[in-house]
Design a protein around this motif. Structure first.
Motif, PDB file in Angstrom:
ATOM      1  N   SER A   1       0.672  -1.270  -0.110  1.00 33.54           N
ATOM      2  CA  SER A   1       0.099  -0.071  -0.122  1.00 33.54           C
ATOM      3  C   SER A   1       0.948   1.415   0.026  1.00 33.54           C
ATOM      4  CB  SER A   1      -0.860   0.074   1.277  1.00 33.54           C
ATOM      5  OG  SER A   1      -0.305   0.054   2.340  1.00 33.54           O
TER       6      SER A   1
ATOM      7  N   GLU B   1       2.206   1.645  -3.661  1.00 32.19           N
ATOM      8  CA  GLU B   1       1.080   2.190  -4.643  1.00 32.19           C
ATOM      9  C   GLU B   1       0.986   3.739  -4.071  1.00 32.19           C
ATOM     10  OE1 GLU B   1      -2.289   0.051  -4.249  1.00 32.19           O
ATOM     11  OE2 GLU B   1      -1.723  -1.664  -4.952  1.00 32.19           O
ATOM     12  N   ALA B   2       0.972   3.963  -2.937  1.00 29.29           N
ATOM     13  CA  ALA B   2       0.728   5.610  -2.708  1.00 29.29           C
ATOM     14  C   ALA B   2       1.968   6.294  -3.021  1.00 29.29           C
ATOM     15  CB  ALA B   2       0.612   5.683  -1.140  1.00 29.29           C
TER      16      ALA B   2
ATOM     17  N   SER C   1       3.750   5.704  -5.810  1.00 31.43           N
ATOM     18  CA  SER C   1       3.724   5.617  -7.312  1.00 31.43           C
ATOM     19  C   SER C   1       2.687   6.604  -7.719  1.00 31.43           C
ATOM     20  CB  SER C   1       3.645   4.371  -7.841  1.00 31.43           C
ATOM     21  OG  SER C   1       2.361   3.828  -7.321  1.00 31.43           O
ATOM     22  N   HIS C   2       1.518   6.695  -6.932  1.00 28.00           N
ATOM     23  CA  HIS C   2       0.467   7.465  -7.188  1.00 28.00           C
ATOM     24  C   HIS C   2       0.920   8.928  -6.811  1.00 28.00           C
ATOM     25  CE1 HIS C   2      -3.430   8.803  -7.889  1.00 28.00           C
ATOM     26  NE2 HIS C   2      -4.066   8.881  -6.515  1.00 28.00           N
ATOM     27  N   TYR C   3       1.338   9.309  -5.730  1.00 27.23           N
ATOM     28  CA  TYR C   3       1.667  10.774  -5.778  1.00 27.23           C
ATOM     29  C   TYR C   3       2.908  11.450  -6.015  1.00 27.23           C
ATOM     30  CZ  TYR C   3      -2.579  10.663  -2.700  1.00 27.23           C
ATOM     31  OH  TYR C   3      -3.657  10.418  -2.267  1.00 27.23           O
TER      32      TYR C   3
END
Length: 135
Positions: free
Chosen positions: A125, A128-129, A131-133
């Motif tokens: 998690s 993913e966070a 890579s997302h931000y």
């Protein structure tokens, strides 16, 4: 026994319902109540009291309270606890102590597996966070 027809007077078998001569319905004699013996008073069997005895096998005496406290303190020390658990498990003759140690080992394995799962889920998690931000 036989039944006499009240209509024509013919004699019929006891188990017939209608007259064999005229066909009229026969009156069945009232059944006699069966004689039942008077109820006997119930007698209850009371089992003798069971005296619980504990038989210890050779070298299998119960662990004292201070012994359990000592084991608890010993097993609270990291890394030493695993070594102590395995050493006591292999050398002890006390079945109760062995069962408790096996339960402790199972609990440690379950705790390690849960920690690994938490770190994996948290890592995924966070990855993913990140890579997302990321810019």
């Amino acid at each position: 026994m036989s039944t006499t027809c009240s209509h024509c007077g013919a004699v019929n078998d006891d188990n017939t319902q209608f007259c064999s001569q005229c066909g009229a319905q026969l009156q069945q004699p009232a059944p006699q109540p069966q004689q039942t013996p008077p109820p006997q008073p119930q007698t209850y069997y009371q089992a003798p009291p069971v005296q619980q005895t504990t038989i210890y096998q050779q070298g299998e005496k119960p662990v004292s309270i201070l012994g359990w406290i000592g084991y608890f303190l010993l097993f609270s020390i990291p890394v030493v606890n695993i070594i102590a658990l395995i050493a006591i498990l292999c050398s002890s003759q006390n079945k109760t102590l062995k069962n408790w140690i096996l339960a402790q080992i199972i609990m440690v394995v379950i705790a390690v597996i849960i920690c690994i799962l938490i770190f994996v889920v948290a890592g995924v998690s966070l990855g993913e966070a990140y890579s997302h931000y990321s810019y």
